[in-house]
Design a protein around this motif. Structure first.
Motif, PDB file in Angstrom:
ATOM      1  N   ASP A   1     -23.775  23.250 -17.245  1.00 52.70           N
ATOM      2  CA  ASP A   1     -22.924  24.418 -16.896  1.00 52.70           C
ATOM      3  C   ASP A   1     -22.107  24.893 -18.000  1.00 52.70           C
ATOM      4  OD1 ASP A   1     -22.222  23.993 -13.498  1.00 52.70           O
ATOM      5  OD2 ASP A   1     -23.825  24.828 -14.329  1.00 52.70           O
ATOM      6  N   HIS A   2     -22.114  23.884 -19.167  1.00 51.46           N
ATOM      7  CA  HIS A   2     -21.179  24.352 -20.082  1.00 51.46           C
ATOM      8  C   HIS A   2     -22.053  24.282 -21.638  1.00 51.46           C
ATOM      9  CE1 HIS A   2     -19.965  20.243 -19.642  1.00 51.46           C
ATOM     10  NE2 HIS A   2     -20.075  20.284 -21.049  1.00 51.46           N
ATOM     11  N   VAL A   3     -21.536  24.978 -22.442  1.00 53.69           N
ATOM     12  CA  VAL A   3     -22.308  24.828 -23.946  1.00 53.69           C
ATOM     13  C   VAL A   3     -21.778  23.719 -24.595  1.00 53.69           C
ATOM     14  CG1 VAL A   3     -22.822  26.320 -25.875  1.00 53.69           C
ATOM     15  CG2 VAL A   3     -22.405  27.452 -23.609  1.00 53.69           C
TER      16      VAL A   3
ATOM     17  N   ARG B   1     -26.477  25.157 -30.857  1.00 52.87           N
ATOM     18  CA  ARG B   1     -25.535  25.227 -29.622  1.00 52.87           C
ATOM     19  C   ARG B   1     -26.452  25.548 -28.380  1.00 52.87           C
ATOM     20  NH1 ARG B   1     -20.212  25.501 -29.053  1.00 52.87           N
ATOM     21  NH2 ARG B   1     -20.186  27.354 -27.883  1.00 52.87           N
ATOM     22  N   ASP B   2     -26.266  24.958 -27.351  1.00 54.47           N
ATOM     23  CA  ASP B   2     -26.918  25.224 -26.214  1.00 54.47           C
ATOM     24  C   ASP B   2     -26.415  24.696 -24.989  1.00 54.47           C
ATOM     25  OD1 ASP B   2     -29.567  25.240 -24.306  1.00 54.47           O
ATOM     26  OD2 ASP B   2     -30.278  26.265 -26.080  1.00 54.47           O
ATOM     27  N   THR B   3     -26.864  24.856 -23.965  1.00 51.68           N
ATOM     28  CA  THR B   3     -26.416  24.252 -22.589  1.00 51.68           C
ATOM     29  C   THR B   3     -27.089  23.023 -22.323  1.00 51.68           C
ATOM     30  OG1 THR B   3     -27.659  25.616 -21.288  1.00 51.68           O
ATOM     31  CG2 THR B   3     -25.625  26.158 -21.484  1.00 51.68           C
TER      32      THR B   3
ATOM     33  N   PHE C   1     -18.774  29.194 -33.732  1.00 48.99           N
ATOM     34  CA  PHE C   1     -18.880  29.441 -32.166  1.00 48.99           C
ATOM     35  C   PHE C   1     -18.213  28.480 -31.518  1.00 48.99           C
ATOM     36  CE2 PHE C   1     -20.965  33.018 -32.623  1.00 48.99           C
ATOM     37  CZ  PHE C   1     -21.826  33.250 -33.605  1.00 48.99           C
ATOM     38  N   TYR C   2     -17.845  27.333 -32.053  1.00 47.80           N
ATOM     39  CA  TYR C   2     -17.120  26.406 -31.345  1.00 47.80           C
ATOM     40  C   TYR C   2     -15.634  26.639 -31.381  1.00 47.80           C
ATOM     41  CZ  TYR C   2     -16.421  21.391 -29.735  1.00 47.80           C
ATOM     42  OH  TYR C   2     -16.213  20.070 -29.119  1.00 47.80           O
ATOM     43  N   ASN C   3     -15.474  27.601 -30.479  1.00 44.54           N
ATOM     44  CA  ASN C   3     -13.885  28.234 -30.619  1.00 44.54           C
ATOM     45  C   ASN C   3     -13.710  28.744 -29.218  1.00 44.54           C
ATOM     46  OD1 ASN C   3     -11.697  29.826 -30.926  1.00 44.54           O
ATOM     47  ND2 ASN C   3     -12.604  31.180 -32.550  1.00 44.54           N
ATOM     48  N   SER C   4     -12.697  28.318 -28.858  1.00 41.48           N
ATOM     49  CA  SER C   4     -12.142  28.431 -27.173  1.00 41.48           C
ATOM     50  C   SER C   4     -11.586  30.049 -27.107  1.00 41.48           C
ATOM     51  CB  SER C   4     -11.236  27.640 -26.657  1.00 41.48           C
ATOM     52  OG  SER C   4      -9.843  27.601 -27.502  1.00 41.48           O
TER      53      SER C   4
ATOM     54  N   ILE D   1     -12.908  32.627 -28.778  1.00 42.18           N
ATOM     55  CA  ILE D   1     -13.842  33.495 -29.439  1.00 42.18           C
ATOM     56  C   ILE D   1     -13.733  34.825 -29.260  1.00 42.18           C
ATOM     57  CG2 ILE D   1     -15.654  32.813 -27.993  1.00 42.18           C
ATOM     58  CD1 ILE D   1     -17.329  32.815 -30.478  1.00 42.18           C
TER      59      ILE D   1
ATOM     60  N   ILE E   1     -14.089  35.622 -23.758  1.00 42.61           N
ATOM     61  CA  ILE E   1     -14.152  34.613 -22.643  1.00 42.61           C
ATOM     62  C   ILE E   1     -13.522  35.530 -21.393  1.00 42.61           C
ATOM     63  CG2 ILE E   1     -13.416  32.739 -21.478  1.00 42.61           C
ATOM     64  CD1 ILE E   1     -14.185  31.637 -24.409  1.00 42.61           C
TER      65      ILE E   1
ATOM     66  N   ASP F   1     -18.709  31.650 -21.649  1.00 40.26           N
ATOM     67  CA  ASP F   1     -18.563  31.047 -22.861  1.00 40.26           C
ATOM     68  C   ASP F   1     -19.580  31.974 -23.679  1.00 40.26           C
ATOM     69  OD1 ASP F   1     -18.546  27.550 -24.076  1.00 40.26           O
ATOM     70  OD2 ASP F   1     -17.940  29.425 -25.177  1.00 40.26           O
TER      71      ASP F   1
ATOM     72  N   VAL G   1     -22.698  31.123 -26.724  1.00 44.87           N
ATOM     73  CA  VAL G   1     -23.508  30.222 -27.113  1.00 44.87           C
ATOM     74  C   VAL G   1     -23.726  30.271 -28.547  1.00 44.87           C
ATOM     75  CG1 VAL G   1     -25.774  29.003 -26.892  1.00 44.87           C
ATOM     76  CG2 VAL G   1     -24.799  29.852 -24.998  1.00 44.87           C
TER      77      VAL G   1
ATOM     78  N   LEU H   1     -23.095  32.662 -22.276  1.00 49.75           N
ATOM     79  CA  LEU H   1     -23.036  31.791 -21.048  1.00 49.75           C
ATOM     80  C   LEU H   1     -22.562  32.849 -19.955  1.00 49.75           C
ATOM     81  CD1 LEU H   1     -24.131  28.983 -19.787  1.00 49.75           C
ATOM     82  CD2 LEU H   1     -21.865  28.104 -19.971  1.00 49.75           C
TER      83      LEU H   1
ATOM     84  N   ARG I   1     -25.209  30.779 -12.960  1.00 50.93           N
ATOM     85  CA  ARG I   1     -24.593  30.561 -14.283  1.00 50.93           C
ATOM     86  C   ARG I   1     -26.003  30.064 -15.201  1.00 50.93           C
ATOM     87  NH1 ARG I   1     -19.306  27.448 -16.298  1.00 50.93           N
ATOM     88  NH2 ARG I   1     -18.427  28.906 -14.771  1.00 50.93           N
TER      89      ARG I   1
ATOM     90  N   GLN J   1     -27.845  31.223 -19.514  1.00 55.30           N
ATOM     91  CA  GLN J   1     -27.467  31.596 -20.736  1.00 55.30           C
ATOM     92  C   GLN J   1     -28.186  33.056 -20.834  1.00 55.30           C
ATOM     93  OE1 GLN J   1     -29.081  29.464 -23.976  1.00 55.30           O
ATOM     94  NE2 GLN J   1     -28.583  27.711 -23.156  1.00 55.30           N
TER      95      GLN J   1
ATOM     96  N   ARG K   1     -12.148  29.277 -20.509  1.00 61.86           N
ATOM     97  CA  ARG K   1     -13.387  28.907 -21.088  1.00 61.86           C
ATOM     98  C   ARG K   1     -14.123  27.779 -20.154  1.00 61.86           C
ATOM     99  NH1 ARG K   1     -16.058  25.724 -25.816  1.00 61.86           N
ATOM    100  NH2 ARG K   1     -14.550  24.439 -25.551  1.00 61.86           N
ATOM    101  N   ASN K   2     -15.479  28.010 -19.749  1.00 65.44           N
ATOM    102  CA  ASN K   2     -15.989  27.056 -18.832  1.00 65.44           C
ATOM    103  C   ASN K   2     -15.596  26.830 -17.574  1.00 65.44           C
ATOM    104  OD1 ASN K   2     -18.176  26.479 -21.112  1.00 65.44           O
ATOM    105  ND2 ASN K   2     -16.853  25.041 -21.819  1.00 65.44           N
TER     106      ASN K   2
END
Lengths: 186, 134
Positions: free
Chosen positions: A78-80, A103-105, A151-154, A156, B9, B29, B31, B37, B47, B49, B66-67
């Motif tokens: 459910d999350h990346v 990056r992927d779920t 992309f690892y950024n809350s 973004i 987001i 989110d 990806v 996402l 939910r 991609q 986020r998430n």
């Protein structure tokens, strides 16, 4: 568990394959070797297992048996997540090691993407790639590649600057249109 | 000229291609550069991609974290009455009319043509009053 458009879903699955040599008089309880294999189905997983076992453990399909094949299903898609994958692959002139991040779920999605990426960037076919290890990177400081780190950024936030105009489905496509498409994102 | 809309987001997006086309969803989110996402629990988008090429950004942004869990996304969506706002918005109306146009039968297209002709006749009449013949 099919969610969403099948053309966007990853086909690879992760299997845990365990196998051993046939028990014999000299060796009644042979060591069981276990591997995590990424494959589209069980049969391919078993085949790949034998490929590796032959090379690493000197057991051939004819001399051994598969004890179990189980699919490892990702708990939470459910999350990346950011995955770091170490691979070894054959180039035209030799063998190289690489560390790549995606990056992927899910891990299977990331591995599938890795194969596509290697094929596109390095012309490496799937058969020549060995996955040495995979890690899920939970801390942003562990992410090595700036491409994935950005992309690892809350928080973004970026604009989509060029939009391709497309009919919602093939049947609604028209060959001739009166005006030029508008590609700006509003 | 409006500012570019941002992928962020909480941004509400409209799916414009694929099996989910026609539905609204929220970007939960990002990806990577090409995929987001998205989640639309109240609109029927599980939910998943989704490539940015399949979604069009709307003007609405929800205060979603986020998430965030689907249930909370649904709550936020309903609280802000996004579907109502979308149906009342310019883009929403345009999308609805485009869908209607695509589903017209031949008879309805004929009726549309007749109505269009009547309308243009009225418009021409008024234009003649403002701009007399040279």
């Amino acid at each position: 568990m099919v969610k969403g458009d099948p053309t966007l879903l990853m086909k690879l699955r992760q299997y845990q394959v365990a196998g051993r040599k046939f028990p014999s008089d000299t060796d009644p309880n042979p060591v069981i070797y276990r591997m995590r294999i990424f494959a589209t189905d069980e049969i391919r997983a078993k085949s790949r297992f034998w490929y590796f076992t032959k090379r690493l453990n000197k057991i051939k399909t004819a001399h051994g048996e598969i004890v179990s094949v189980e699919e490892i299903v990702e708990k939470n898609t459910d999350h990346v997540k950011t995955y770091g994958i170490s691979i070894r692959y054959e180039t035209r002139n030799g063998i190289t090691n690489m560390y790549r991040e995606y990056r992927d779920t899910s891990l299977c999605g990331a591995v599938g993407r890795m194969y596509q990426d290697m094929a596109g960037r390095h012309r490496a076919r799937a058969e020549t790639i060995h996955i040495i290890s995979t890690t899920a990177l939970n801390v942003s400081s562990k992410v090595k590649r700036s491409n994935t780190a950005q992309f690892y950024n809350s928080k973004i936030r970026f604009p989509l600057l060029h939009e391709t105009v497309r009919a919602p489905c093939k049947s609604l496509r028209s060959v001739f249109v009166s005006g030029r498409p508008l590609t700006r994102s509003h | 000229m409006a500012q570019a809309r941002f992928v962020e987001i909480g941004r509400v997006a409209y799916v414009n291609f694929g099996p989910e086309s026609g539905k609204l969803c929220v970007i939960v989110d990002v990806v990577d550069a090409k995929r987001a996402l998205v989640d639309g629990p109240t609109t029927g988008v599980t939910r998943q991609q989704m490539p940015f090429s399949r979604i069009s950004l709307t003007e609405f942004v929800l205060p979603v974290k986020r998430n965030q869990k689907s249930a909370n996304v649904a709550k936020c969506f309903d609280e802000h009455e996004i579907i109502k706002k979308w149906n009342a918005s310019h883009a929403g109306k345009h999308v609805a009319s485009a869908l209607r146009r695509a589903s017209l039968t031949d008879f309805e297209r004929f009726k549309l043509m007749v109505a269009q002709k009547k309308k243009s006749l009225l418009v021409k009449k008024e234009m003649k009053k403002i701009k007399p013949k040279h």
